[in-house]
Design a protein around this motif. Structure first.
Motif, PDB file in Angstrom:
ATOM      1  N   PRO A 178       0.475   7.483 -11.329  1.00 26.17           N
ATOM      2  CA  PRO A 178       1.287   6.680 -12.251  1.00 26.17           C
ATOM      3  C   PRO A 178       1.304   5.206 -11.852  1.00 26.17           C
ATOM      4  O   PRO A 178       1.316   4.865 -10.667  1.00 26.17           O
ATOM      5  CB  PRO A 178       2.694   7.282 -12.131  1.00 26.17           C
ATOM      6  CG  PRO A 178       2.514   8.576 -11.403  1.00 26.17           C
ATOM      7  CD  PRO A 178       1.288   8.429 -10.554  1.00 26.17           C
ATOM      8  N   VAL A 179       1.322   4.358 -12.840  1.00 26.38           N
ATOM      9  CA  VAL A 179       1.435   2.923 -12.634  1.00 26.38           C
ATOM     10  C   VAL A 179       2.553   2.418 -13.546  1.00 26.38           C
ATOM     11  O   VAL A 179       2.432   2.499 -14.776  1.00 26.38           O
ATOM     12  CB  VAL A 179       0.116   2.190 -12.955  1.00 26.38           C
ATOM     13  CG1 VAL A 179       0.282   0.688 -12.737  1.00 26.38           C
ATOM     14  CG2 VAL A 179      -1.029   2.737 -12.115  1.00 26.38           C
ATOM     15  N   GLU A 180       3.636   1.941 -12.948  1.00 28.17           N
ATOM     16  CA  GLU A 180       4.749   1.394 -13.731  1.00 28.17           C
ATOM     17  C   GLU A 180       4.423  -0.050 -14.111  1.00 28.17           C
ATOM     18  O   GLU A 180       4.314  -0.923 -13.253  1.00 28.17           O
ATOM     19  CB  GLU A 180       6.043   1.459 -12.924  1.00 28.17           C
ATOM     20  CG  GLU A 180       6.478   2.872 -12.557  1.00 28.17           C
ATOM     21  CD  GLU A 180       6.805   3.714 -13.783  1.00 28.17           C
ATOM     22  OE1 GLU A 180       7.181   3.128 -14.829  1.00 28.17           O
ATOM     23  OE2 GLU A 180       6.666   4.947 -13.705  1.00 28.17           O
ATOM     24  N   VAL A 181       4.258  -0.270 -15.398  1.00 29.89           N
ATOM     25  CA  VAL A 181       3.810  -1.562 -15.915  1.00 29.89           C
ATOM     26  C   VAL A 181       4.986  -2.279 -16.578  1.00 29.89           C
ATOM     27  O   VAL A 181       5.616  -1.731 -17.485  1.00 29.89           O
ATOM     28  CB  VAL A 181       2.663  -1.376 -16.919  1.00 29.89           C
ATOM     29  CG1 VAL A 181       2.255  -2.699 -17.540  1.00 29.89           C
ATOM     30  CG2 VAL A 181       1.472  -0.703 -16.253  1.00 29.89           C
ATOM     31  N   PRO A 182       5.288  -3.501 -16.171  1.00 36.06           N
ATOM     32  CA  PRO A 182       6.383  -4.258 -16.807  1.00 36.06           C
ATOM     33  C   PRO A 182       5.920  -4.915 -18.102  1.00 36.06           C
ATOM     34  O   PRO A 182       4.751  -4.863 -18.475  1.00 36.06           O
ATOM     35  CB  PRO A 182       6.726  -5.296 -15.748  1.00 36.06           C
ATOM     36  CG  PRO A 182       5.413  -5.569 -15.082  1.00 36.06           C
ATOM     37  CD  PRO A 182       4.698  -4.248 -15.046  1.00 36.06           C
ATOM     38  N   ASP A 183       6.857  -5.572 -18.759  1.00 32.94           N
ATOM     39  CA  ASP A 183       6.532  -6.337 -19.958  1.00 32.94           C
ATOM     40  C   ASP A 183       5.811  -7.630 -19.555  1.00 32.94           C
ATOM     41  O   ASP A 183       5.921  -8.103 -18.427  1.00 32.94           O
ATOM     42  CB  ASP A 183       7.813  -6.667 -20.717  1.00 32.94           C
ATOM     43  CG  ASP A 183       7.543  -7.059 -22.157  1.00 32.94           C
ATOM     44  OD1 ASP A 183       6.380  -6.958 -22.598  1.00 32.94           O
ATOM     45  OD2 ASP A 183       8.493  -7.465 -22.844  1.00 32.94           O
ATOM     46  N   GLY A 184       5.038  -8.186 -20.485  1.00 29.04           N
ATOM     47  CA  GLY A 184       4.395  -9.472 -20.253  1.00 29.04           C
ATOM     48  C   GLY A 184       3.040  -9.397 -19.593  1.00 29.04           C
ATOM     49  O   GLY A 184       2.519 -10.406 -19.110  1.00 29.04           O
ATOM     50  N   VAL A 185       2.404  -8.215 -19.579  1.00 29.49           N
ATOM     51  CA  VAL A 185       1.095  -8.055 -18.940  1.00 29.49           C
ATOM     52  C   VAL A 185      -0.009  -8.352 -19.961  1.00 29.49           C
ATOM     53  O   VAL A 185      -0.019  -7.804 -21.061  1.00 29.49           O
ATOM     54  CB  VAL A 185       0.921  -6.639 -18.361  1.00 29.49           C
ATOM     55  CG1 VAL A 185      -0.498  -6.458 -17.809  1.00 29.49           C
ATOM     56  CG2 VAL A 185       1.953  -6.392 -17.267  1.00 29.49           C
TER      57      VAL A 185
ATOM     58  N   ILE B 215       0.848  -1.192   0.000  1.00 31.13           N
ATOM     59  CA  ILE B 215       0.000   0.000   0.000  1.00 31.13           C
ATOM     60  C   ILE B 215       0.881   1.239   0.000  1.00 31.13           C
ATOM     61  O   ILE B 215       1.826   1.348   0.778  1.00 31.13           O
ATOM     62  CB  ILE B 215      -0.933   0.025   1.225  1.00 31.13           C
ATOM     63  CG1 ILE B 215      -1.881  -1.177   1.165  1.00 31.13           C
ATOM     64  CG2 ILE B 215      -1.711   1.316   1.306  1.00 31.13           C
ATOM     65  CD1 ILE B 215      -2.760  -1.299   2.377  1.00 31.13           C
ATOM     66  N   ARG B 216       0.562   2.186  -0.881  1.00 33.39           N
ATOM     67  CA  ARG B 216       1.247   3.471  -0.898  1.00 33.39           C
ATOM     68  C   ARG B 216       0.232   4.564  -0.610  1.00 33.39           C
ATOM     69  O   ARG B 216      -0.843   4.592  -1.199  1.00 33.39           O
ATOM     70  CB  ARG B 216       1.912   3.712  -2.267  1.00 33.39           C
ATOM     71  CG  ARG B 216       2.733   4.993  -2.320  1.00 33.39           C
ATOM     72  CD  ARG B 216       3.334   5.171  -3.703  1.00 33.39           C
ATOM     73  NE  ARG B 216       4.266   4.117  -4.030  1.00 33.39           N
ATOM     74  CZ  ARG B 216       5.554   4.152  -3.727  1.00 33.39           C
ATOM     75  NH1 ARG B 216       6.050   5.176  -3.061  1.00 33.39           N
ATOM     76  NH2 ARG B 216       6.338   3.154  -4.062  1.00 33.39           N
ATOM     77  N   ARG B 217       0.580   5.471   0.282  1.00 36.10           N
ATOM     78  CA  ARG B 217      -0.338   6.541   0.650  1.00 36.10           C
ATOM     79  C   ARG B 217       0.095   7.833  -0.025  1.00 36.10           C
ATOM     80  O   ARG B 217       1.283   8.161  -0.030  1.00 36.10           O
ATOM     81  CB  ARG B 217      -0.370   6.722   2.165  1.00 36.10           C
ATOM     82  CG  ARG B 217      -1.486   7.662   2.608  1.00 36.10           C
ATOM     83  CD  ARG B 217      -1.740   7.588   4.102  1.00 36.10           C
ATOM     84  NE  ARG B 217      -2.891   8.400   4.463  1.00 36.10           N
ATOM     85  CZ  ARG B 217      -4.137   7.995   4.400  1.00 36.10           C
ATOM     86  NH1 ARG B 217      -4.397   6.767   4.008  1.00 36.10           N
ATOM     87  NH2 ARG B 217      -5.132   8.782   4.730  1.00 36.10           N
TER      88      ARG B 217
ATOM     89  N   VAL C 158       2.320   3.612  -8.182  1.00 40.53           N
ATOM     90  CA  VAL C 158       2.676   2.244  -7.829  1.00 40.53           C
ATOM     91  C   VAL C 158       3.555   1.668  -8.917  1.00 40.53           C
ATOM     92  O   VAL C 158       3.452   2.031 -10.099  1.00 40.53           O
ATOM     93  CB  VAL C 158       1.416   1.370  -7.633  1.00 40.53           C
ATOM     94  CG1 VAL C 158       0.620   1.839  -6.438  1.00 40.53           C
ATOM     95  CG2 VAL C 158       0.548   1.372  -8.873  1.00 40.53           C
ATOM     96  N   SER C 159       4.450   0.756  -8.523  1.00 40.46           N
ATOM     97  CA  SER C 159       5.368   0.136  -9.453  1.00 40.46           C
ATOM     98  C   SER C 159       5.309  -1.373  -9.285  1.00 40.46           C
ATOM     99  O   SER C 159       5.249  -1.879  -8.160  1.00 40.46           O
ATOM    100  CB  SER C 159       6.791   0.635  -9.210  1.00 40.46           C
ATOM    101  OG  SER C 159       7.692   0.039 -10.120  1.00 40.46           O
TER     102      SER C 159
ATOM    103  N   THR D 166      -0.890  -7.576  -7.428  1.00 33.87           N
ATOM    104  CA  THR D 166      -1.823  -6.527  -7.020  1.00 33.87           C
ATOM    105  C   THR D 166      -1.114  -5.492  -6.157  1.00 33.87           C
ATOM    106  O   THR D 166      -0.290  -5.844  -5.306  1.00 33.87           O
ATOM    107  CB  THR D 166      -3.011  -7.125  -6.234  1.00 33.87           C
ATOM    108  OG1 THR D 166      -3.755  -7.992  -7.102  1.00 33.87           O
ATOM    109  CG2 THR D 166      -3.941  -6.026  -5.723  1.00 33.87           C
ATOM    110  N   ARG D 167      -1.427  -4.234  -6.382  1.00 31.60           N
ATOM    111  CA  ARG D 167      -0.955  -3.130  -5.556  1.00 31.60           C
ATOM    112  C   ARG D 167      -2.145  -2.245  -5.210  1.00 31.60           C
ATOM    113  O   ARG D 167      -3.072  -2.084  -6.013  1.00 31.60           O
ATOM    114  CB  ARG D 167       0.096  -2.285  -6.272  1.00 31.60           C
ATOM    115  CG  ARG D 167       1.350  -3.024  -6.688  1.00 31.60           C
ATOM    116  CD  ARG D 167       2.271  -3.257  -5.508  1.00 31.60           C
ATOM    117  NE  ARG D 167       3.564  -3.769  -5.937  1.00 31.60           N
ATOM    118  CZ  ARG D 167       3.842  -5.039  -6.170  1.00 31.60           C
ATOM    119  NH1 ARG D 167       2.860  -5.952  -6.031  1.00 31.60           N
ATOM    120  NH2 ARG D 167       5.038  -5.428  -6.548  1.00 31.60           N
TER     121      ARG D 167
END
Length: 500
Positions: free
Chosen positions: A62-69, A9-11, A33-34, A44-45
């Motif tokens: 922002p949402v840092e999305v990796p490869d392979g999603v 969790i990030r606030r 979130v990353s 899940t984040r």
């Protein structure tokens, strides 16, 4: 930052001092979130924060999305505390931009559901209505939050992002409805240009809307979802020789709504600006470059953000009557009428139209409807008729009217046209109405209402010196003393005399 066993969790609270520093901007980017590289089947984040009163119109997470999603899924919730009478509570809209960014008018838009949904997903082969299918490419995506209203104690929210990993599916090739239907040649065609489906905040599917449009006796409709063009690819199978389906968007800004009517398939029109930002002219021109019309919607509506603040210099048509007839429609009608005389003399006037703005039962599609004289039942011809003002508005397909002005030497002008005769030349105005029993017919000029009749037809003689224009209204009996009855129909004007 703290973590629990399952969901990091990030606030992201926005402090008032930080807000003051950034208040000149219309948007703010929060901590996001990353996700690490794809491992397992999903990840899940959760991010939480609080937006204070006075927050920017749009806030980006922002949402840092990796490869392979394979799929990106977002759900959210926010507090809705009780507030005193007259105080606005919390309302938080949501949408999504991909790795191409959040720039105004950019290519990163992937969907918007406003406040109509609490969750959505996007993947290559499908997406939640209101969102665009396509591959989940790696990079920085952004969840867009729109704090529509914020309670005095602030707006506490929680967003949960789930990435599901795996091979992407195939993105379907969009199919759009044809731009021409069989029609009846040059004729009067009935349409509803402002309605909503499940692809924004409506409750009806495109199939249900098309069926109801046919039942209402309509010849054409226009797709107009709030701030998204995602519905465009879902209409083709519902069009036919008897129903032309135009494509557009209801551009829902904080300073008024505008219907982009009949644009090219796949056209996205951005909405993230206010009148003070001086951006509306640019996007109005974008609508016209895409072949559409710029139509300010319900300009005097009383809902927050609905009242029109952009002026009418860029308008092609104005929606004077929206849904069941109400006092704000009466104000819109009067405001439009007040501009006709001067605009008519210059030769550049803004025609009026009406639409249902139907969302769900019991909203009536085609109530009201705009009846357009067009050379054929095609996108080009319908838009040309609307732009020229060769149209009238009726509460249903039961109501029809014939309205014209005749001068010497057999000269005749119909709705939206000019009868170019000398200022003292005699003119005969004729109105015939059917399907409106018990209604009163009115002829309205630049001086106001000059003739009323309780019969189904009326004939009036005048001159251009006495009336620079004349238009018709058909009204139900009044229900409030001192106020006119609700409209059953009204026309665009016939202008009288030479242009000055």
């Amino acid at each position: 930052m703290r973590k629990d066993a399952q969901h990091p969790i990030r606030r992201t609270d926005i402090h008032r001092r930080a807000l003051l520093v950034t208040s000149a901007a219309t948007a703010l980017t929060l901590n996001g979130v990353s996700f690490a590289s794809a491992t397992g089947s999903h990840d899940t984040r959760t991010v939480r924060g609080t937006l204070p009163t006075g927050s920017p119109d749009y806030v980006y997470v922002p949402v840092e999305v990796p490869d392979g999603v394979r799929e990106l899924h977002v759900s959210y919730r926010y507090d809705k505390p009780a507030v005193p009478p007259g105080t606005q509570g919390n309302a938080l809209d949501i949408g999504l931009f991909d790795e191409r960014g959040t720039d105004l008018g950019g290519r990163g838009f992937r969907g918007w559901s406003g406040g109509a949904r609490s969750e959505f997903f996007v993947r290559a082969d499908a997406a939640t209505p209101g969102y665009l299918p396509g591959r989940i490419r790696p990079g920085t995506w952004h969840i867009a939050l729109g704090p529509y209203t914020v309670a005095p104690e602030g707006l506490a929210y929680e967003i949960t992002v789930t990435l599901r990993y795996g091979a992407p599916g195939a993105t379907p090739r969009p199919s759009y409805p044809p731009e021409r239907a069989a029609g009846r040649g040059r004729a009067w065609y009935r349409g509803d240009c402002h309605l909503h489906s499940v692809h924004s905040d409506g409750r009806r599917t495109p199939a249900e809307i098309a069926a109801l449009a046919r039942e209402a006796g309509l010849d054409f409709i226009n797709s107009s979802e709030h701030n998204t063009h995602a519905a465009h690819a879902h209409w083709a199978e519902h069009a036919g020789d008897d129903l032309l389906i135009l494509l557009g968007e209801e551009v829902t800004t904080r300073n008024g709504h505008v219907v982009a009517l009949g644009t090219d398939p796949g056209t996205f029109v951005d909405w993230r600006y206010r009148a003070r930002d001086n951006r509306f002219g640019h996007y109005a021109r974008e609508i016209r470059r895409a072949g559409g019309l710029v139509v300010p919607a319900h300009p005097h509506a009383t809902c927050i953000g609905c009242n029109w603040k952009f002026g009418f210099g860029e308008a092609d048509v104005v929606e004077v009557w929206n849904g069941p007839y109400t006092p704000d429609d009466e104000v819109s009608l009067a405001d439009w009428d007040a501009r006709l005389e001067a605009a008519g003399r210059r030769g550049h006037w803004i025609p009026a139209m009406g639409s249902s703005d139907a969302h769900r039962d019991p909203d009536r599609i085609g109530g009201p409807q705009t009846v357009v004289l067009a050379d054929e039942l095609s996108r080009t011809a319908i838009l040309a008729g609307l732009r020229a003002g060769r149209s009238y508005v009726a509460e249903s397909s039961a109501v029809s009217l014939d309205f014209s002005a005749v001068g010497g030497r057999g000269r005749r002008a119909g709705i939206g046209e000019r009868l170019a005769v000398d200022r003292d030349a005699p003119v005969t105005v004729r109105l015939e109405v059917s399907g409106a029993p018990g209604c009163t017919l009115r002829l309205v000029t630049d001086q106001g209402t000059l003739l009323t009749s309780d019969s189904g037809s009326v004939e009036w003689r005048t001159t251009p010196a006495y009336a620079s224009y004349v238009r018709a209204e058909v009204r139900h009996p009044a229900t409030v003393p001192g106020l006119p009855g609700a409209l059953a129909a009204f026309t665009n004007p016939v202008f009288l005399g030479e242009r000055s």
